[in-house]
Design an enzyme around this catalytic site. Structure first.
Site, PDB file in Angstrom:
ATOM      1  N   ASN A   9       8.799   6.834  -2.086  1.00  9.51           N
ATOM      2  CA  ASN A   9       8.586   7.296  -3.718  1.00  9.51           C
ATOM      3  C   ASN A   9       7.429   8.612  -3.964  1.00  9.51           C
ATOM      4  O   ASN A   9       7.031   8.888  -3.454  1.00  9.51           O
ATOM      5  CB  ASN A   9       7.592   6.713  -3.946  1.00  9.51           C
ATOM      6  N   LYS A  11       6.688   9.895  -6.457  1.00 11.69           N
ATOM      7  CA  LYS A  11       5.734   9.951  -7.851  1.00 11.69           C
ATOM      8  C   LYS A  11       6.031  10.904  -8.666  1.00 11.69           C
ATOM      9  O   LYS A  11       7.162  11.794  -8.884  1.00 11.69           O
ATOM     10  CB  LYS A  11       4.082   9.803  -6.907  1.00 11.69           C
ATOM     11  N   HIS A  96       4.321  -0.300  -9.874  1.00 12.46           N
ATOM     12  CA  HIS A  96       4.169  -0.047  -8.905  1.00 12.46           C
ATOM     13  C   HIS A  96       2.417   0.401  -9.413  1.00 12.46           C
ATOM     14  O   HIS A  96       1.996  -0.005 -10.354  1.00 12.46           O
ATOM     15  CB  HIS A  96       4.725   1.598  -8.484  1.00 12.46           C
ATOM     16  N   GLU A  98      -0.300   2.011  -9.694  1.00 11.15           N
ATOM     17  CA  GLU A  98      -0.021   3.652 -10.334  1.00 11.15           C
ATOM     18  C   GLU A  98      -0.167   3.175 -12.266  1.00 11.15           C
ATOM     19  O   GLU A  98      -1.062   3.071 -12.384  1.00 11.15           O
ATOM     20  CB  GLU A  98       0.365   4.801  -9.481  1.00 11.15           C
ATOM     21  N   GLU A 168       1.905  -3.462  -1.301  1.00  7.64           N
ATOM     22  CA  GLU A 168       1.188  -2.697  -1.299  1.00  7.64           C
ATOM     23  C   GLU A 168      -0.177  -2.624  -1.639  1.00  7.64           C
ATOM     24  O   GLU A 168      -0.949  -2.539  -3.112  1.00  7.64           O
ATOM     25  CB  GLU A 168       1.551  -1.106  -2.174  1.00  7.64           C
ATOM     26  N   GLY A 174      -2.090   6.088  -0.400  1.00  9.57           N
ATOM     27  CA  GLY A 174      -2.662   6.906  -0.548  1.00  9.57           C
ATOM     28  C   GLY A 174      -4.211   7.515  -0.081  1.00  9.57           C
ATOM     29  O   GLY A 174      -5.139   8.719  -0.497  1.00  9.57           O
ATOM     30  N   SER A 214      -0.029   4.399   2.902  1.00  4.60           N
ATOM     31  CA  SER A 214      -0.687   5.504   3.810  1.00  4.60           C
ATOM     32  C   SER A 214       0.821   4.961   5.746  1.00  4.60           C
ATOM     33  O   SER A 214       0.278   5.355   6.563  1.00  4.60           O
ATOM     34  CB  SER A 214      -1.878   5.141   4.421  1.00  4.60           C
TER      35      SER A 214
HETATM   36  C1  PEP Z   1       3.693   4.378  -2.183  1.00  5.05           C
HETATM   37  O1  PEP Z   1       3.214   5.414  -3.620  1.00  5.05           O
HETATM   38  O2  PEP Z   1       3.990   3.845  -2.933  1.00  5.05           O
HETATM   39  C2  PEP Z   1       2.469   4.812  -0.858  1.00  5.05           C
HETATM   40  C3  PEP Z   1       2.968   4.028  -0.677  1.00  5.05           C
HETATM   41  O3  PEP Z   1       2.393   6.072  -1.063  1.00  5.05           O
HETATM   42  P1  PEP Z   1       1.223   6.418   0.185  1.00  5.05           P
HETATM   43  O4  PEP Z   1       2.230   5.665   1.331  1.00  5.05           O
HETATM   44  O5  PEP Z   1       0.853   7.133   0.135  1.00  5.05           O
HETATM   45  O6  PEP Z   1      -0.025   5.427   1.137  1.00  5.05           O
END
Ligand code: PEP
Length: 252
Positions: A9, A11, A96, A98, A168, A174, A214
């Site tokens: 992703n 973003k 997601h 976000e 997630e 992040g 992460s």
């Molecule tokens: C994501 O944005 O779906 C995500 C898992 O980000 P990160 O791997 O940076 O934690």
């Protein structure tokens, strides 16, 4: 046998040129990765040029979001799922955290987006996950169950093979803080149980459940060892072709 999925992703990073450069660099690095499906999700403006460069390769293109409405119309700023398909996407990410957090997307909205993605012929990666507060209050499973049931309401049996769930935990996105493989496994097994209750045991056994939060080259192998982890949704570590390719290659 569930074929793993490793999805990146991107973003709101990378302009068109950078997106193309990363996709072109990634292509040969994962060309032999037949053990999994490789997916990247650039920004809207880069979808078509990236999809054009990846045509005929084993790297699939996903959008990060789509409109709730299935047909074109007076909806300024929105992009319909069928337009994403037209731009070369095979997948779309919906719900997601976000989007849920900053754009106030509810399960009802997520559900409409799931339906729109499926109607357009896309594979839908639907994200679920609890916040740290919710986990600390012992509500992680009830929140995830609510998101699953709400987001996936009204699906028919024929839709199920184009649904991928990404677990997630919001506190791991992040932050550099990954759920332990055991914590992730526990939730993934729970997701599969909820899915079996709502649909069927067979559908639950075929469902791909990805972990996100992460994920990096040094923790993917431990996560992939877990029975119910079928791949990863990767944010930060997917931005560089080399680190994303390492994750793909270590996910065997
Ligand atoms: C994501 O944005 O779906 C995500 C898992 O980000 P990160 O791997 O940076 O934690």
């Amino acid at each position: 046998m569930r074929k793993p999925v490793i999805a990146g992703n991107w973003k709101m990073y990378k302009n068109v040129g950078d997106s193309i450069a990363t996709a072109v660099a990634l292509k040969p690095l994962v060309a032999n990765a037949n053990h999994c499906e490789v997916v990247i999700a650039p920004v809207f403006t880069a979808l078509k040029p990236v999809a054009d460069r990846l045509e005929g390769s084993n790297v699939h293109v996903s959008a990060q979001n789509c409109a709730t409405e299935q047909s074109e119309g007076a909806l300024t700023g929105e992009v319909a799922a069928f337009m994403l398909r037209d731009a070369g996407c095979s997948h779309v990410i919906v719900g997601h955290s976000e989007r849920r957090q900053y754009f106030l997307e509810t399960d009802a909205i997520v559900s409409k987006k799931v339906q729109a993605g499926l109607a357009a012929g896309l594979t839908v990666i639907m994200c679920v996950g609890e916040t740290l507060d919710q986990r600390d209050q012992g509500k992680a499973q009830s929140i995830v169950s609510e998101q699953l049931v709400g987001g996936l309401s009204g699906l028919t049996a024929s839709d199920l093979d184009r649904i991928i769930v990404a677990y997630e935990p919001v506190w791991a996105i992040g932050t550099g803080r990954t759920a332990t493989p055991e914590q992730a496994q526990e939730m993934h097994a729970f997701i599969r149980r909820v899915f079996a209750e709502r649909h069927s045991q067979g559908a639950a056994e075929s469902l791909r459940v990805l972990y996100g939060g992460s994920v990096k080259p040094d923790n993917i192998a431990g996560l992939m060892k877990q029975t119910d982890i079928d791949g990863a949704l990767v944010g930060g570590a997917s931005l560089k072709a080399e680190s994303f390719a390492e994750i793909v290659n270590y996910s065997r």
